[in-house]
Each structure stands twice: as C-alpha cells, then as structure tokens.
Motif scaffolding. Structure first.
Motif, mmCIF file in Angstrom:
data_model
loop_
_atom_site.group_PDB
_atom_site.id
_atom_site.type_symbol
_atom_site.label_atom_id
_atom_site.label_comp_id
_atom_site.label_asym_id
_atom_site.label_seq_id
_atom_site.Cartn_x
_atom_site.Cartn_y
_atom_site.Cartn_z
ATOM 1 N N PRO A 25 0.827 -1.215 0.000
ATOM 2 C CA PRO A 25 0.000 0.000 0.000
ATOM 3 C C PRO A 25 0.862 1.267 0.000
ATOM 4 C CG PRO A 25 -0.916 -1.600 1.509
ATOM 5 C CD PRO A 25 0.400 -2.163 1.036
ATOM 6 N N ILE A 137 -7.007 -1.768 -3.315
ATOM 7 C CA ILE A 137 -6.483 -0.405 -3.229
ATOM 8 C C ILE A 137 -6.381 0.225 -4.604
ATOM 9 C CG2 ILE A 137 -4.394 0.927 -2.669
ATOM 10 C CD1 ILE A 137 -4.056 -0.939 -0.252
ATOM 11 N N SER A 141 -8.353 3.607 -5.894
ATOM 12 C CA SER A 141 -7.620 4.821 -6.269
ATOM 13 C C SER A 141 -7.939 5.287 -7.680
ATOM 14 C CB SER A 141 -6.120 4.590 -6.133
ATOM 15 O OG SER A 141 -5.674 3.637 -7.060
#
Length: 142
Positions: A25, A137, A141
C-alpha cells in the motif's frame, strides 16, 4: 532486543522501497522530516508488540530467523542458478540456509507449534492476501 530493533528499521526501509514500487500500500511510502519511513516503523512495531504480547521474545526471534534463513536460501539459490558469484559459495549458502531453515522449523514444531502455525498463517496471508489488498487499493484509487 537490539536485533529486533535493527530488523524493525531495516524491514521498514524495505517496506518503504516496496511501497514505492506499488507492491505494498502506498501509505507505507511516507517518510517523516528525518527521512524515516515512519508509517512502516509504526505498523511493523505495532505488529511486533502484538506478537510480543501473544508469545515470547525467543518465539519472535525464531520466527524472524526462519524468514531470514528462507530468504537467504532462495537468494543464494537464485545466485547459484544465475551463476552469479562463485558457484561453490552460493551452493554452500543455499544448502546451509535450507538445512538451518528446516532444523528451525522442526525445533518450532516440537517446542512451540502454535508459533509455527501462526507463522504459516502469516505466510499464507502475505502470499494470498497482499495481492487481494493491492487489487482493492488500486480499484479504489481509480
């Protein structure tokens, strides 16, 4: 204690580098004013604290040793295969580290099977959970 401390900071720097490559991450890519990967240090330190509460210092050190020995064995094996360096040295390193890894796994299986099971769970989580987390993630995004 000093081995754990040095491992904590070395691993935090590695996590920072891997996060820059978008394999962890992106939040772990943060550094404070002093250039310390603070979020990685805090996360890894917190995980170590949880492990210290749940187990013993020797269990943490043995588990970390298994990880380092396995990694060293793989790196030496790759160097041997790629003919990097002296093959005798990389071959001995591969065999020695693999033997030490196996010996430590057997020792943990006898003395502390719960620690070995926990390490196995964390390994499975790292291998299968990390790609799922990264996929989530990356979707978020976009």
């Amino acid at each position: 204690g000093s081995a754990i401390n040095s491992t904590l900071f070395a691993t935090a720097r590695l996590a920072h580098t891997v996060a820059k490559d978008k394999e962890l991450p992106i939040s772990l890519d943060h550094r404070n004013k002093s250039g310390i990967p603070d979020r990685a240090v805090i996360g890894l330190g917190s995980a170590a604290a949880v492990f210290a509460v749940l187990g013993t210092l020797s269990t943490i050190v043995e588990s970390a040793s298994i990880t380092f020995l396995f990694t060293f064995s793989v790196v030496c094996g790759l160097a041997f295969k790629q003919q990097a360096g002296l093959r005798l040295i990389t071959g001995i390193g591969t065999i020695s580290a693999a033997a030490a890894t196996i010996a430590l796994i057997i020792r943990l299986a006898i003395t502390n099977p719960a620690a070995l099971i926990s390490l196995g769970f964390l390994t499975i989580l790292a291998v299968y959970g990390r790609p799922l987390i990264l996929r989530y993630i990356n979707k978020a995004s976009r």
